[in-house]
Design an enzyme around this catalytic site. Structure first.
Site, PDB file in Angstrom:
ATOM      1  N   ASP A  84      42.140  59.955  -2.894  1.00 16.76           N
ATOM      2  CA  ASP A  84      42.437  58.645  -2.310  1.00 16.76           C
ATOM      3  C   ASP A  84      43.593  57.981  -3.077  1.00 16.76           C
ATOM      4  OD1 ASP A  84      41.961  56.436  -0.671  1.00 16.76           O
ATOM      5  OD2 ASP A  84      40.489  55.561  -2.043  1.00 16.76           O
ATOM      6  N   ASP A 106      50.184  57.731  -1.184  1.00 16.99           N
ATOM      7  CA  ASP A 106      50.377  56.311  -0.901  1.00 16.99           C
ATOM      8  C   ASP A 106      51.748  55.866  -1.396  1.00 16.99           C
ATOM      9  OD1 ASP A 106      50.393  53.617  -0.636  1.00 16.99           O
ATOM     10  OD2 ASP A 106      48.624  53.219  -1.870  1.00 16.99           O
ATOM     11  N   GLU A 136      50.566  56.406   4.256  1.00 17.24           N
ATOM     12  CA  GLU A 136      50.246  54.993   4.500  1.00 17.24           C
ATOM     13  C   GLU A 136      51.515  54.202   4.768  1.00 17.24           C
ATOM     14  OE1 GLU A 136      47.558  53.039   1.801  1.00 17.24           O
ATOM     15  OE2 GLU A 136      47.928  51.065   2.698  1.00 17.24           O
ATOM     16  N   GLY A 181      38.803  45.610  -2.082  1.00 17.82           N
ATOM     17  CA  GLY A 181      37.969  44.742  -2.913  1.00 17.82           C
ATOM     18  C   GLY A 181      36.873  44.053  -2.117  1.00 17.82           C
ATOM     19  N   GLY A 212      40.031  49.702   3.007  1.00 16.65           N
ATOM     20  CA  GLY A 212      39.459  48.386   2.732  1.00 16.65           C
ATOM     21  C   GLY A 212      38.438  47.995   3.781  1.00 16.65           C
ATOM     22  N   ASP A 256      34.533  51.913  -0.336  1.00 16.85           N
ATOM     23  CA  ASP A 256      34.417  52.058  -1.791  1.00 16.85           C
ATOM     24  C   ASP A 256      33.604  50.889  -2.361  1.00 16.85           C
ATOM     25  OD1 ASP A 256      34.710  52.620  -4.452  1.00 16.85           O
ATOM     26  OD2 ASP A 256      36.862  52.292  -4.538  1.00 16.85           O
TER      27      ASP A 256
HETATM   28 ZN   LIG Z   1      42.522  52.174   0.095  1.00 18.81          ZN
END
Ligand SMILES: [Zn+2]
Length: 312
Positions: A84, A106, A136, A181, A212, A256
């Site tokens: 990831d 990323d 991404e 988050g 996310g 996550d």
């Molecule tokens: Zn991510």
């Protein structure tokens, strides 16, 4: 690996065809990995087990792949092992060589042309080794691992279509309003489904990834705070929005925050309820079992992937 990992693009193509999303759950310890795999077995669901760059540095990719080999011997559902938010080219190469079958590059924090260049370079290396690549485009707000931004930069659909054509990625993470988050929305949670729709019009049948995308369930948050945690006013992506996205072009939903919250809350709870305990397997077992149940619930009631694991 003897019994092999499952081709992730094939996994996502099936999700596209059948209107569900495969959950990508992050882990950084063997117990969490077991909880994810056990959940997939119970739900009869394909699953992506994902590790971030700092997770990799904490555990070492070669070690993870050796454990995965043993896991695959005793598992019947399709599993993909995914890096990831890969940013470090050397670390990406190491993960590919160790046996990861899917990696994310990323480059979303870079100017567009540089993102195209680094993604192309990674795609070339990974595809030469039979490994799939997620790219991404666009920026999520929030902080996860070493990924951090304080503003959302929505993905431009035309640029997304061009990016996929130029780089040859197998899937693409886009920014439609989610964030990393536990504090995902300041106001009423909304996602830009118009952008998602436009991207899928321009890239028919192409799998889109939603980062996310934890929903921060109220009971998980309440437990976390009840047992001494401190996280007020956290807000995740509402279930209905995730369900809608997974019926559209979103084929991979990353989770996550919820994994970390549930696992930590359970360890807190067990240690407070059993002050005499000093045996890690007791509190880790409790945390692992509860985490597994939360993941089964997500696969069944949010992602819709339960039942698609190929078991009769
Ligand atoms: Zn991510």
């Amino acid at each position: 690996m003897s019994k092999s990992l499952y081709n992730e693009r094939k996994m996502l193509d099936d999700a596209y065809k059948n209107g569900y999303a495969v959950g990508a759950f992050n882990f950084s310890s063997i117990e969490v990995m077991r909880a994810i795999v056990d959940a997939a077995e119970i739900a009869n669901s394909p699953v992506i087990i994902a590790m971030s760059q700092s997770g990799i540095k904490f555990t070492q990719p070669e070690y993870i792949c050796d454990v995965m080999k043993a896991v695959l011997e005793n598992t019947s559902v399709p599993i993909s092992l995914h890096l990831d938010h890969g940013k470090d080219y050397e670390l990406i190469k190491r993960c590919v060589k160790a046996g990861f079958n899917s990696i994310m590059i990323d480059g979303s924090y870079l100017p567009y042309k540089e993102n195209v260049a680094i993604t192309k370079k990674v795609v070339k290396f990974a595809h030469d080794h039979g490994v799939e690549v997620e790219g991404e485009l666009g920026t999520l707000s929030g902080t996860e691992d070493d990924t951090s931004s304080d503003k959302i930069l929505y993905t431009n659909p035309n640029q997304a279509a061009e990016f996929v054509g130029l780089t040859g990625v197998d899937s693409l993470a886009i920014a439609i309003g989610t964030s990393h988050g536990a504090y995902k929305f300041k106001a009423e949670p909304t996602l830009r489904f118009d952008i998602l729709q436009e991207v899928s019009n321009l890239l028919p049948k192409f799998p889109i990834v939603l980062h996310g995308a934890s929903n921060v369930p109220a009971d998980v948050l309440a437990d976390f705070n009840k047992w001494g945690g401190k996280m007020e006013g956290a807000k995740g992506v509402p279930e209905e929005l995730l369900k809608k996205a997974s019926k559209m072009a979103v084929c991979k939903i990353n989770c996550d925050t919820d994994v970390r919250l549930r696992y930590t809350a359970c360890i807190r709870q067990y240690l407070i309820e059993h002050p005499e305990c000093f045996t890690p397997r007791e509190y880790l077992q409790f945390a692992k079992d509860n985490l597994r149940d939360m993941i089964v619930d997500k696969m069944t009631n949010i992602m819709g992937s339960a039942g698609f694991g190929g078991k009769k």
